[in-house]
Design an enzyme around this catalytic site. Structure first.
Site, PDB file in Angstrom:
ATOM      1  N   HIS A  76      14.657  69.123 -19.188  1.00 50.83           N
ATOM      2  CA  HIS A  76      15.764  68.445 -18.516  1.00 50.83           C
ATOM      3  C   HIS A  76      16.987  69.339 -18.400  1.00 50.83           C
ATOM      4  O   HIS A  76      17.683  69.337 -17.383  1.00 50.83           O
ATOM      5  CB  HIS A  76      16.138  67.168 -19.279  1.00 50.83           C
ATOM      6  CG  HIS A  76      15.041  66.161 -19.333  1.00 50.83           C
ATOM      7  ND1 HIS A  76      15.125  64.998 -20.049  1.00 50.83           N
ATOM      8  CD2 HIS A  76      13.814  66.149 -18.756  1.00 50.83           C
ATOM      9  CE1 HIS A  76      14.015  64.306 -19.915  1.00 50.83           C
ATOM     10  NE2 HIS A  76      13.199  64.990 -19.151  1.00 50.83           N
ATOM     11  N   CYS A 105      14.811  69.449   2.780  1.00 47.55           N
ATOM     12  CA  CYS A 105      15.561  69.704   1.555  1.00 47.55           C
ATOM     13  C   CYS A 105      14.648  70.470   0.605  1.00 47.55           C
ATOM     14  O   CYS A 105      13.437  70.286   0.608  1.00 47.55           O
ATOM     15  CB  CYS A 105      16.051  68.405   0.910  1.00 47.55           C
ATOM     16  SG  CYS A 105      14.752  67.251   0.480  1.00 47.55           S
TER      17      CYS A 105
END
Length: 754
Positions: A366, A680
């Protein structure tokens, strides 16, 4: 006298010396006499770092005329080597050592054996304590330990007397320490320079001599209790359950925390007269010495775990539990840590945080995901990090080459400075384009949006001149939270982002958790053998409809009176999109019946990332208002190449016919259906690859904020019509090296591709 008793006796008498009212020089004179007597040594000497030299400051046994006369540079002679390396020397025949430097004024020629230890403060050597004997002999290990114990106490006395300046000692250490280079794993690309700052600051031990050993033993026992309680608590937390590397580390921590032998060794050090902090540090120093001599990687790793745990125990006992982020540091820093959580990283001021180096870390953690969003270069899996780097060392992080440069030489710094200057000039040029439209030389307008995921990211809209946020990753709020964010928190974030964007569009991607972004409070996909293609993204959200309903309500209420653009990730089949859209519409109906204000318009989009959905675009596109191609996942699925695997990073090319033909097919289908298609992902942020996308018909890109300027400069420098015609020709005629052909054409047009 036995060495253990000698150490205790020396510290007892040192305590008396430190409490006396005599001058500092007289005190050190008494100290060398005490050391010589207690260890039955013919010579005991103290050298102090003064004006960059190690000066003989006090001696018992050498010629008194040499005091304040004999001076050695860092690294010069045996004393200089001890100070430079901050390691003891134990020699039966001192003059046989290659670094021996004879000083005739000392009269030391008749002494053969030599032992010396550094006097250290704040990780810098401020002096050396040495003993000598006429007869050749190696000193016992326990004698060396007694000298090290005395050296700790001397550090306190010397600092208190103001005999050595901390800043001078730190500068001398840096000057004498050789440059080093450590290899690591690139987690976030980039180049950064700054001073080493430890996330968990090392404790500075101010008091080494104890008044009451029983009090110190009680403090250590209490510290162990808190340490064990913390580890037991972590092992019971969901985020550490289920096995894996972190579980192995915790098991090792628990083993050491409950090791009575470790506690016994600390108590034995306290028995010599040390405070709890000094005793822990004394035992820890012995562990570090053992680490340097062990070749077995498994044993070294276990001793590294013990070293880390000792730091934790030291912070608990000293009551210094805060992190560097809470100190408000205002210096360009490279953050050093064993590992980090994403919330911990976000505590640091981005103005000063230039890079991060982790002893552990992974491409899918993370903290890596958040660092990438923050644009902070990050290096992980760096062995020997804590052994090689000291607080305040100058560092250069070269993540692209997987390298950490420690105390870099002038040539390295010059190279870095030149690259930084060139980058700054480019940034100045891009800043001039901030308010200019992204229009090609032949009049084609391109929408350049930016990706975001954190509350502060929206500020980059004004700084970059982006046309809006083409991808807001809502999962970041979930990643940095220890518990599931409540609806009110989610709504507050979405409202803040919309307010900051103003009239510019924001496309919110619904929660994309799972795969490489697991959270402890949402179980379900942790056991997937291939998490990238497992229970993640829309699959997980639809399986946990309560989660998606809460997010839908938060988005709808945040966008009250405005346009809400909501996009669903990893759509594999049309029914998934239909079910997700129906869920949001049902929440809108419920809110409306309850009297809540609703968005003026809701636009629904799908991310094209799974190759299967391309075969059913004729069914999907009529349900959507727009689509967005996620090139990162789409590419890894097309090439069966895990993008988190560094060995596969260069195994596929975004300009290969395979990916370009698939993209052309998607863009043509969207255009035929009258639905805008955005791209994207990293592909759109690389100028040459972005040019290829525009040539295929893409009219909107969503990229990192740092990429907006370079891509806008590229757009304004090209004739798109000519490139587009050539691109379709290359794709229709097999065998063309598209990367080479496109690069040559861009160069011929004078396109900006820096």
């Amino acid at each position: 006298m036995p060495p253990v008793s000698a150490a205790r006796e020396i510290l007892r008498r040192l305590h008396e010396v430190m409490a006396s009212r005599s001058g500092a020089e007289a005190k050190l004179g008494r100290v060398v006499r005490i050391v010589a007597e207690a260890l039955s040594s013919e010579v005991a000497s103290i050298y102090l770092l003064r004006e960059g030299k190690l000066e003989l400051f006090a001696t018992q046994g050498l010629a008194q005329e040499a005091v304040h006369v004999t001076r050695l540079a860092m690294g010069q002679g045996l004393v200089g080597v001890i100070a430079a390396r901050r390691e003891p020397l134990n020699l039966a025949e001192a003059q046989a050592h290659p670094d021996f430097a004879y000083r005739p004024e000392t009269g030391e020629e008749r002494f053969h054996s030599f032992a010396g230890v550094p006097i250290v403060r704040r990780e810098a050597a401020i002096g050396v304590l040495a003993v000598q004997h006429a007869q050749p002999r190696e000193y016992q290990e326990i004698e060396i330990e007694a000298l090290q114990t005395v050296a700790m106490a001397l550090s306190e006395l010397i600092h208190g007397a103001g005999l050595v300046d901390d800043a001078e000692a730190a500068a001398a250490r840096t000057a004498s320490s050789a440059p080093a280079r450590l290899a690591g794993l690139k987690l976030v690309d980039g180049l950064a320079r700054g001073l080493a700052v430890f996330h968990q600051p090392r404790v500075v031990i101010e008091h080494t001599v104890a008044d009451d050993p029983e009090t110190e033993r009680n403090r250590v026992r209490a510290g162990f209790g808190k340490l064990r309680e913390a580890i037991d608590g972590m092992m019971g937390q969901a985020e550490f359950a289920g096995g894996g590397d972190h579980q192995d580390v915790l098991e090792t921590y628990k083993m050491f925390a409950y090791d009575e032998g470790w506690l016994r060794r600390i108590n034995e050090a306290i028995e010599t007269g040390l405070t709890a902090e000094a005793a822990i540090d004394r035992v820890q120093a012995k562990t570090r010495a053992r680490m340097r001599s062990i070749e077995d990687p498994y044993l070294r790793e276990r001793l590294t775990d013990l070293d880390d745990l000792a730091n934790r125990l030291l912070r608990i006992v000293a009551g210094q539990l805060g992190t560097a982020a809470q100190q408000g540091l205002q210096t360009e820093m490279i953050l050093i840590a064993r590992n980090l959580g994403p919330a911990e990283l976000l505590e640091y001021d981005r103005r000063w945080l230039k890079g991060v180096v982790l002893e552990e870390g992974s491409l899918t953690s993370h903290v890596t995901i958040v660092a990438r969003a923050m644009g902070v270069p990050m290096l992980g899996r760096v062995p020997e990090l804590f052994a090689q780097v000291a607080d305040g060392d100058e560092l250069i992080v070269d993540a692209a080459n997987g390298a950490l440069l420690i105390r870099p030489q002038a040539a390295m710094i010059k190279s870095y400075t030149e690259m930084s200057a060139a980058k700054a000039k480019r940034a100045e040029r891009y800043a001039l384009l901030r308010d200019a439209p992204a229009v090609t030389r032949d009049g084609k307008r391109v929408q350049i949006m930016m990706n975001a995921g954190l509350a502060d990211d929206a500020a980059a809209l004004d700084a970059t001149g982006a046309d809006g946020i083409g991808l807001f990753r809502t999962e970041f709020q979930f990643l940095v939270s220890a518990t599931l964010p409540r609806r009110e928190r989610q709504q507050a974030l979405y409202t803040a982002v919309l307010d900051a964007a103003g009239p510019r569009p924001v496309i919110f991607r619904t929660i994309d958790i799972g795969g490489d972004k697991t959270v402890p409070y949402l179980n379900g996909g942790e056991d997937d053998e291939n998490p990238a293609m497992g229970w993640r993204a829309l699959r997980l959200a639809l399986g946990r409809s309560g989660l998606m309903k809460v997010q839908a309500r938060a988005l709808l209420q945040a966008a009250a009176g405005r346009t809400l653009n909501v996009m669903f990730p990893m759509v594999s089949e049309p029914w998934e999109f239909a079910e997700a859209r129906a869920l949001v519409e049902a929440q809108a109906e419920l809110l409306g019946r309850a009297g809540h204000a609703l968005p003026a318009q809701v636009r629904y989009g799908a991310m094209i990332e799974v190759p299967a959905i391309i075969e059913t675009l004729d069914e999907l596109l009529p349900m959507t208002d727009f689509v967005s191609v996620g090139t990162n996942d789409l590419t890894q699925f097309l090439f069966a190449a895990d993008r988190a695997n560094p060995r596969l990073a260069d195994r596929y090319d975004w300009l290969s016919p395979a990916i370009l033909r698939v993209l052309r097919r998607i863009i043509r289908a969207a255009a035929a259906a009258g639905k805008p298609a955005t791209v994207c992902g990293e592909m759109g942020g690389r100028p040459l690859e972005a040019l290829a996308l525009l040539a295929l018909g893409v009219e909107q890109l969503s990229i990192t904020p740092a990429g907006v300027g370079p891509i806008k400069a590229m757009v304004r420098s090209i004739d798109l019509g000519a490139v587009s015609a050539a691109m379709h020709g290359w794709l229709d005629a097999p065998g063309t090296d598209i990367r080479a052909a496109l690069g040559a054409m861009a160069a011929a047009q004078g396109a900006e591709l820096s």
